[in-house]
Write an enzyme that holds these catalytic residues in place. Structure first.
Site, PDB file in Angstrom:
ATOM      1  N   TYR A 285       0.813  -1.325   0.080  1.00  0.00           N
ATOM      2  CA  TYR A 285      -0.007  -0.022   0.041  1.00  0.00           C
ATOM      3  C   TYR A 285       0.893   1.319   0.012  1.00  0.00           C
ATOM      4  O   TYR A 285       0.105   2.465  -0.221  1.00  0.00           O
ATOM      5  CB  TYR A 285      -0.950  -0.029   1.140  1.00  0.00           C
ATOM      6  CG  TYR A 285      -1.996  -0.988   1.392  1.00  0.00           C
ATOM      7  CD1 TYR A 285      -2.032  -1.864   0.542  1.00  0.00           C
ATOM      8  CD2 TYR A 285      -2.735  -1.390   2.406  1.00  0.00           C
ATOM      9  CE1 TYR A 285      -3.255  -2.955   0.478  1.00  0.00           C
ATOM     10  CE2 TYR A 285      -3.589  -2.312   2.602  1.00  0.00           C
ATOM     11  CZ  TYR A 285      -4.042  -3.242   1.443  1.00  0.00           C
ATOM     12  OH  TYR A 285      -4.778  -4.047   1.662  1.00  0.00           O
TER      13      TYR A 285
ATOM     14  N   HIS B  69       0.007 -11.508   1.799  1.00  0.00           N
ATOM     15  CA  HIS B  69      -1.130 -10.756   1.053  1.00  0.00           C
ATOM     16  C   HIS B  69      -1.803 -11.487  -0.129  1.00  0.00           C
ATOM     17  O   HIS B  69      -2.952 -11.559  -0.093  1.00  0.00           O
ATOM     18  CB  HIS B  69      -0.376  -9.557   0.688  1.00  0.00           C
ATOM     19  CG  HIS B  69      -1.194  -8.318   0.248  1.00  0.00           C
ATOM     20  ND1 HIS B  69      -0.800  -7.053   0.210  1.00  0.00           N
ATOM     21  CD2 HIS B  69      -2.715  -8.100   0.003  1.00  0.00           C
ATOM     22  CE1 HIS B  69      -1.676  -6.317   0.077  1.00  0.00           C
ATOM     23  NE2 HIS B  69      -2.911  -7.001   0.014  1.00  0.00           N
TER      24      HIS B  69
END
Length: 274
Positions: free
Chosen positions: A47, A105
């Site tokens: 991110y 992730h």
């Protein structure tokens, strides 16, 4: 705030997602989220906002023990040495001594599952992560990690909203007392304008988005992590905790098409694998 217990964790059932909030601008948004009442913050190395999240945690003045922080390792860093380096970078950026939940992730087709789970377990044993989790694993991957390798998975994060069926996964996780963390709980904004959800919202004097969040939190073992940049939206999502759906509402939502998956990168696993 309602919470779920998993392994050593007590996880707030409504968290705050930070996907697509890169750079310094994320700090003020997370500060606002903490100020209005969020205590569960979800970030990831990919991110590009861990440093901003870390600064927001400090600026909040909230004791570290009251905050639940998740971050994640990207799918190209799953080899043990690379994973440990990635974790060190994440922890440094966050400015924390530990994270509550460290997650894979996305899976990688080339990952060595046994080595991966052993490495995550070593981070837990060192005290630098409290528990480990995985995101976007399909059912065969979960069976391998949890049932065959005995990995102590504390949470599984996947896309989940009123337009996507996750019954098979929920059944699997509930049998093992593992919570499901729902990302994209508003179907990337689509829930806000869905006629069925809007009709239910009008009945309860709330928004369609609040209905979508309430529907997720109405289910055993489900945590939701919506994102919202404006304080008004952050507050509205929190207020969904108080929305009480009835059987008529649940039946109406159950009638919605449940085959809409909106997060499907080219490296995603085969979701239909048995």
């Amino acid at each position: 705030m309602k919470r779920l217990i998993s392994k050593s964790l007590t996880i707030p059932r409504l968290g705050f997602g930070t996907f697509r909030m890169p750079g310094d601008g994320c700090q003020a948004v997370v500060e606002s989220a903490i100020d209005v009442g969020y205590r569960h913050i979800d970030t990831a190395a990919m991110y590009d906002n861990e440093a901003s999240v870390g600064r927001a945690l400090v600026a909040s003045g909230i004791a570290r023990s009251e905050l639940f922080v998740t971050t994640k390792v990207w799918h190209d860093q799953l080899e043990p040495t690379a994973l440990l380096k990635s974790f060190d970078k994440s922890l440094l950026k966050l400015g924390l001594e530990y994270v509550d939940l460290y997650m894979v992730h996305w899976p990688s087709a080339s990952m060595d599952m046994a080595a991966l789970m052993k490495t995550l377990g070593s981070l837990r044993d060192s005290g630098r992560i409290r528990e480990l989790g995985v995101c976007n694993f399909n059912m065969p991957m979960l069976r391998t990690a949890i049932d065959e390798l005995g990995a102590s998975v504390a949470a599984v994060q996947v896309e989940y909203h009123p337009f996507l069926d996750q019954t098979r996964l929920l059944t699997f996780l509930r049998e093992r007392n593992i919570p499901l963390v729902a990302y994209a709980p508003l179907a990337q904004g689509r829930a806000a304008t869905d006629p069925t959800l809007m009709q239910i919202g009008a009945k309860h004097d709330v928004s369609a988005a609040q209905v979508a969040i309430a529907w997720l939190l109405d289910q055993d073992g489900v945590i939701a992590i919506p994102k919202a940049q404006r304080a008004e939206s952050q507050k509205a999502n929190l207020e969904a905790l108080a929305v009480k759906l009835d059987d008529e509402d649940r039946q109406a939502i159950a009638s919605l098409a449940k085959d809409q998956r909106f997060v499907q990168p080219p490296f995603a696993p085969d979701w239909d694998a048995k």
